[in-house]
Design a protein around this motif. Structure first.
Motif, PDB file in Angstrom:
ATOM      1  N   TYR A  76       8.263  12.140 -13.665  1.00 24.96           N
ATOM      2  CA  TYR A  76       7.772  10.769 -13.709  1.00 24.96           C
ATOM      3  C   TYR A  76       6.576  10.612 -14.636  1.00 24.96           C
ATOM      4  O   TYR A  76       6.342   9.525 -15.165  1.00 24.96           O
ATOM      5  N   GLN A  77       5.814  11.639 -14.858  1.00 22.38           N
ATOM      6  CA  GLN A  77       4.736  11.554 -15.843  1.00 22.38           C
ATOM      7  C   GLN A  77       5.322  11.182 -17.203  1.00 22.38           C
ATOM      8  O   GLN A  77       4.783  10.326 -17.907  1.00 22.38           O
ATOM      9  N   LYS A  78       6.426  11.834 -17.556  1.00 23.54           N
ATOM     10  CA  LYS A  78       7.076  11.546 -18.831  1.00 23.54           C
ATOM     11  C   LYS A  78       7.594  10.116 -18.854  1.00 23.54           C
ATOM     12  O   LYS A  78       7.416   9.397 -19.843  1.00 23.54           O
TER      13      LYS A  78
ATOM     14  N   GLN B 112       1.983   9.326  -6.012  1.00 24.06           N
ATOM     15  CA  GLN B 112       2.515  10.669  -5.776  1.00 24.06           C
ATOM     16  C   GLN B 112       3.564  11.017  -6.817  1.00 24.06           C
ATOM     17  O   GLN B 112       3.594  12.141  -7.332  1.00 24.06           O
ATOM     18  N   ALA B 113       4.439  10.083  -7.143  1.00 22.35           N
ATOM     19  CA  ALA B 113       5.479  10.330  -8.138  1.00 22.35           C
ATOM     20  C   ALA B 113       4.860  10.594  -9.508  1.00 22.35           C
ATOM     21  O   ALA B 113       5.371  11.419 -10.273  1.00 22.35           O
ATOM     22  N   ALA B 114       3.769   9.918  -9.804  1.00 21.32           N
ATOM     23  CA  ALA B 114       3.123  10.078 -11.102  1.00 21.32           C
ATOM     24  C   ALA B 114       2.566  11.483 -11.301  1.00 21.32           C
ATOM     25  O   ALA B 114       2.257  11.870 -12.430  1.00 21.32           O
TER      26      ALA B 114
ATOM     27  N   GLU C 291       0.824  -1.207   0.000  1.00 17.89           N
ATOM     28  CA  GLU C 291       0.000   0.000   0.000  1.00 17.89           C
ATOM     29  C   GLU C 291       0.865   1.266   0.000  1.00 17.89           C
ATOM     30  O   GLU C 291       0.576   2.222  -0.710  1.00 17.89           O
ATOM     31  N   ARG C 292       1.930   1.250   0.769  1.00 17.35           N
ATOM     32  CA  ARG C 292       2.827   2.402   0.813  1.00 17.35           C
ATOM     33  C   ARG C 292       3.549   2.592  -0.514  1.00 17.35           C
ATOM     34  O   ARG C 292       3.755   3.716  -0.967  1.00 17.35           O
ATOM     35  N   LEU C 293       3.930   1.499  -1.160  1.00 13.69           N
ATOM     36  CA  LEU C 293       4.574   1.583  -2.467  1.00 13.69           C
ATOM     37  C   LEU C 293       3.611   2.169  -3.502  1.00 13.69           C
ATOM     38  O   LEU C 293       3.986   3.046  -4.285  1.00 13.69           O
ATOM     39  N   LYS C 294       2.368   1.690  -3.495  1.00 15.06           N
ATOM     40  CA  LYS C 294       1.358   2.225  -4.422  1.00 15.06           C
ATOM     41  C   LYS C 294       1.153   3.715  -4.205  1.00 15.06           C
ATOM     42  O   LYS C 294       1.041   4.483  -5.167  1.00 15.06           O
ATOM     43  N   GLN C 295       1.103   4.125  -2.949  1.00 20.15           N
ATOM     44  CA  GLN C 295       0.925   5.540  -2.626  1.00 20.15           C
ATOM     45  C   GLN C 295       2.116   6.359  -3.137  1.00 20.15           C
ATOM     46  O   GLN C 295       1.936   7.430  -3.708  1.00 20.15           O
TER      47      GLN C 295
END
Length: 42
Positions: free
Chosen positions: A36-38, A29-31, A21-25
């Protein structure tokens, strides 16, 4: 002595779920950042 007893003493499966769950969060956030969007679009 524990800093966060509920986390430090939880069952392994519960710990794995918490970590997931923490990794997904973190990824969500990075996305939201242009860098990171790119990367995620490639």
């Amino acid at each position: 002595m524990y800093w966060q007893e509920d986390i430090e003493t939880m069952r392994r499966e519960q710990l794995r779920q918490l970590q997931l769950e923490r990794l997904k969060q973190t990824i969500r956030q990075a996305a939201q950042t242009p860098f990171y969007q790119k990367i995620f679009q490639e």
